[in-house]
Design a protein around this motif. Structure first.
Motif, PDB file in Angstrom:
ATOM      1  N   GLN A  33       0.822  -1.211   0.000  1.00  0.00           N
ATOM      2  CA  GLN A  33       0.000   0.000   0.000  1.00  0.00           C
ATOM      3  C   GLN A  33       0.857   1.262   0.000  1.00  0.00           C
ATOM      4  OE1 GLN A  33      -2.321  -1.453   3.476  1.00  0.00           O
ATOM      5  NE2 GLN A  33      -4.118  -0.727   2.367  1.00  0.00           N
ATOM      6  N   LEU A  34       1.990   1.223   0.682  1.00  0.00           N
ATOM      7  CA  LEU A  34       2.860   2.390   0.729  1.00  0.00           C
ATOM      8  C   LEU A  34       3.530   2.641  -0.606  1.00  0.00           C
ATOM      9  CD1 LEU A  34       4.492   1.862   4.243  1.00  0.00           C
ATOM     10  CD2 LEU A  34       2.900   3.680   3.600  1.00  0.00           C
ATOM     11  N   GLY A  35       3.762   1.559  -1.370  1.00  0.00           N
ATOM     12  CA  GLY A  35       4.325   1.694  -2.704  1.00  0.00           C
ATOM     13  C   GLY A  35       5.694   2.326  -2.696  1.00  0.00           C
ATOM     14  N   THR A  36       5.943   3.131  -3.699  1.00  0.00           N
ATOM     15  CA  THR A  36       7.275   3.729  -3.848  1.00  0.00           C
ATOM     16  C   THR A  36       7.251   5.230  -3.559  1.00  0.00           C
ATOM     17  OG1 THR A  36       6.852   4.048  -6.213  1.00  0.00           O
ATOM     18  CG2 THR A  36       7.993   2.009  -5.551  1.00  0.00           C
ATOM     19  N   ALA A  37       6.226   5.696  -2.850  1.00  0.00           N
ATOM     20  CA  ALA A  37       6.139   7.133  -2.541  1.00  0.00           C
ATOM     21  C   ALA A  37       7.378   7.586  -1.788  1.00  0.00           C
ATOM     22  CB  ALA A  37       4.886   7.416  -1.719  1.00  0.00           C
ATOM     23  N   ALA A  38       7.848   8.774  -2.138  1.00  0.00           N
ATOM     24  CA  ALA A  38       9.081   9.293  -1.534  1.00  0.00           C
ATOM     25  C   ALA A  38       8.804  10.246  -0.374  1.00  0.00           C
ATOM     26  CB  ALA A  38       9.908  10.002  -2.593  1.00  0.00           C
ATOM     27  N   ARG A  88       8.308  11.825   3.206  1.00  0.00           N
ATOM     28  CA  ARG A  88       8.953  11.497   4.480  1.00  0.00           C
ATOM     29  C   ARG A  88       7.981  10.745   5.387  1.00  0.00           C
ATOM     30  NH1 ARG A  88      11.234  15.665   9.060  1.00  0.00           N
ATOM     31  NH2 ARG A  88      12.567  14.176  10.149  1.00  0.00           N
ATOM     32  N   PHE A  89       6.718  11.206   5.392  1.00  0.00           N
ATOM     33  CA  PHE A  89       5.659  10.555   6.143  1.00  0.00           C
ATOM     34  C   PHE A  89       4.486  10.324   5.203  1.00  0.00           C
ATOM     35  CE2 PHE A  89       7.978  13.349   9.125  1.00  0.00           C
ATOM     36  CZ  PHE A  89       8.501  12.368   9.970  1.00  0.00           C
ATOM     37  N   VAL A  90       3.551   9.474   5.607  1.00  0.00           N
ATOM     38  CA  VAL A  90       2.457   9.120   4.717  1.00  0.00           C
ATOM     39  C   VAL A  90       1.633  10.329   4.287  1.00  0.00           C
ATOM     40  CG1 VAL A  90       0.212   7.947   4.671  1.00  0.00           C
ATOM     41  CG2 VAL A  90       2.251   6.700   5.338  1.00  0.00           C
ATOM     42  N   LEU A 107      -1.746  10.542  11.752  1.00  0.00           N
ATOM     43  CA  LEU A 107      -2.518   9.408  12.264  1.00  0.00           C
ATOM     44  C   LEU A 107      -1.835   8.073  12.005  1.00  0.00           C
ATOM     45  CD1 LEU A 107      -5.391   8.836  13.565  1.00  0.00           C
ATOM     46  CD2 LEU A 107      -6.106   8.265  11.241  1.00  0.00           C
ATOM     47  N   PHE A 108      -1.336   7.884  10.786  1.00  0.00           N
ATOM     48  CA  PHE A 108      -0.695   6.613  10.451  1.00  0.00           C
ATOM     49  C   PHE A 108       0.534   6.370  11.309  1.00  0.00           C
ATOM     50  CE2 PHE A 108       2.656   4.413   7.998  1.00  0.00           C
ATOM     51  CZ  PHE A 108       2.088   3.144   7.982  1.00  0.00           C
ATOM     52  N   GLU A 109       1.375   7.370  11.440  1.00  0.00           N
ATOM     53  CA  GLU A 109       2.614   7.197  12.204  1.00  0.00           C
ATOM     54  C   GLU A 109       2.334   6.965  13.681  1.00  0.00           C
ATOM     55  OE1 GLU A 109       3.532   8.802   8.341  1.00  0.00           O
ATOM     56  OE2 GLU A 109       2.176   9.594   9.880  1.00  0.00           O
ATOM     57  N   CYS A 110       1.253   7.579  14.200  1.00  0.00           N
ATOM     58  CA  CYS A 110       0.854   7.326  15.594  1.00  0.00           C
ATOM     59  C   CYS A 110       0.529   5.849  15.807  1.00  0.00           C
ATOM     60  CB  CYS A 110      -0.360   8.173  15.961  1.00  0.00           C
ATOM     61  SG  CYS A 110      -0.023   9.937  16.171  1.00  0.00           S
ATOM     62  N   CYS A 111      -0.008   5.204  14.782  1.00  0.00           N
ATOM     63  CA  CYS A 111      -0.340   3.782  14.874  1.00  0.00           C
ATOM     64  C   CYS A 111       0.863   2.895  14.545  1.00  0.00           C
ATOM     65  CB  CYS A 111      -1.496   3.451  13.927  1.00  0.00           C
ATOM     66  SG  CYS A 111      -3.065   4.222  14.365  1.00  0.00           S
ATOM     67  N   ARG A 152      11.728   3.012   6.535  1.00  0.00           N
ATOM     68  CA  ARG A 152      12.087   4.391   6.206  1.00  0.00           C
ATOM     69  C   ARG A 152      11.256   5.388   7.014  1.00  0.00           C
ATOM     70  NH1 ARG A 152       9.412   7.649   3.059  1.00  0.00           N
ATOM     71  NH2 ARG A 152       8.242   5.968   2.042  1.00  0.00           N
ATOM     72  N   ILE A 153       9.948   5.152   7.086  1.00  0.00           N
ATOM     73  CA  ILE A 153       9.077   6.040   7.853  1.00  0.00           C
ATOM     74  C   ILE A 153       9.394   5.944   9.343  1.00  0.00           C
ATOM     75  CG2 ILE A 153       6.679   6.496   8.488  1.00  0.00           C
ATOM     76  CD1 ILE A 153       5.906   5.473   5.672  1.00  0.00           C
ATOM     77  N   ALA A 154       9.655   4.727   9.807  1.00  0.00           N
ATOM     78  CA  ALA A 154       9.973   4.534  11.226  1.00  0.00           C
ATOM     79  C   ALA A 154      11.239   5.280  11.624  1.00  0.00           C
ATOM     80  CB  ALA A 154      10.129   3.049  11.524  1.00  0.00           C
ATOM     81  N   ASP A 155      12.239   5.285  10.762  1.00  0.00           N
ATOM     82  CA  ASP A 155      13.481   6.005  11.058  1.00  0.00           C
ATOM     83  C   ASP A 155      13.223   7.505  11.172  1.00  0.00           C
ATOM     84  OD1 ASP A 155      14.964   3.691  11.101  1.00  0.00           O
ATOM     85  OD2 ASP A 155      15.717   3.897   9.051  1.00  0.00           O
ATOM     86  N   ALA A 156      12.363   8.024  10.300  1.00  0.00           N
ATOM     87  CA  ALA A 156      12.041   9.452  10.346  1.00  0.00           C
ATOM     88  C   ALA A 156      11.303   9.800  11.643  1.00  0.00           C
ATOM     89  CB  ALA A 156      11.200   9.844   9.132  1.00  0.00           C
ATOM     90  N   CYS A 157      10.406   8.906  12.066  1.00  0.00           N
ATOM     91  CA  CYS A 157       9.672   9.143  13.316  1.00  0.00           C
ATOM     92  C   CYS A 157      10.592   9.077  14.527  1.00  0.00           C
ATOM     93  CB  CYS A 157       8.560   8.097  13.474  1.00  0.00           C
ATOM     94  SG  CYS A 157       7.187   8.269  12.327  1.00  0.00           S
TER      95      CYS A 157
END
Length: 211
Positions: free
Chosen positions: A144-149, A151-153, A160-164, A187-192
């Protein structure tokens, strides 16, 4: 504002992140799930389900973490947990619900206790159960996240997504899973992880932590 929760509860963890992101101060009231404090009448008067968290804001009691997150976003709009564009909001919600509604409930403490105490599942089988459902959900998230670049969804800021996501990653690592297997999630987790709001919300940094 008062937050009743448990340091290792994923749902409580989500709300802590959101409160921190919005810079909201709150009094923390631990509810020890291992001791069954969530089933005591004093707590059930706040949440008849006997689940955490419960948030008290201006005399109103709110339960269910996702409902609490949206309440906070409506009452304290900045920084926003959801993007303004309706299509983007729907996407963020779908990704967040993937975790909060489909992955995490299968590792809930009461579910795991039932598996072991009532169905006789061994510890190794319990861990295999947990890993299976996290892996199943994370594979779907990767697609679902695909190849979007981004930093966060939702764009340049977490929501909301990163909180979950971060509480679910904590659980995955707790049970020996390698998050590097899911590069978009990692990648998103590292940014968070680089943000103080997320670090402050981690289980080991809570007053009731036994870690």
């Amino acid at each position: 504002m008062e937050l009743h929760g448990y340091f290792r509860s994923s749902a409580s963890y989500r709300v802590r992140i959101a409160l921190n992101l919005k810079g909201l101060e709150y009094d923390y009231h631990p509810v020890n799930l291992l001791k069954g404090e969530q089933r005591e009448p004093s707590y059930r008067s706040l949440n008849p389900q006997g689940l955490v968290p419960a948030l008290i804001d201006a005399g109103h009691v709110f339960t269910q973490s996702l409902a609490i997150l949206e309440w906070l976003d409506e009452q304290h709009p900045e920084p926003a947990l959801l993007p303004q564009d309706p299509l983007a909001r729907a996407r963020v919600r779908a990704l967040a619900y993937n975790i909060a509604c489909d992955i995490q409930p299968l590792q809930n403490l009461r579910v795991l206790k039932y598996l072991q105490a009532d169905l006789g599942v061994e510890e190794e089988q319990k861990i295999a159960w947990i890993r299976h459902w996290i892996d199943d959900g994370f594979k779907a998230l990767e697609s679902q996240l695909g190849t979007a670049a981004e930093r966060f969804v939702g764009g340049d800021t977490p929501g909301l997504f990163e909180c979950c996501l971060m509480p679910q990653i904590y659980n995955a690592e707790r049970f020996g899973m390698d998050i590097a297997r899911y590069p978009h999630i990692a990648r998103i987790a590292d940014a968070c992880a680089a943000l103080p709001a997320f670090a402050k919300a981690r289980p080991e940094n809570q007053p009731d932590s036994t870690l």
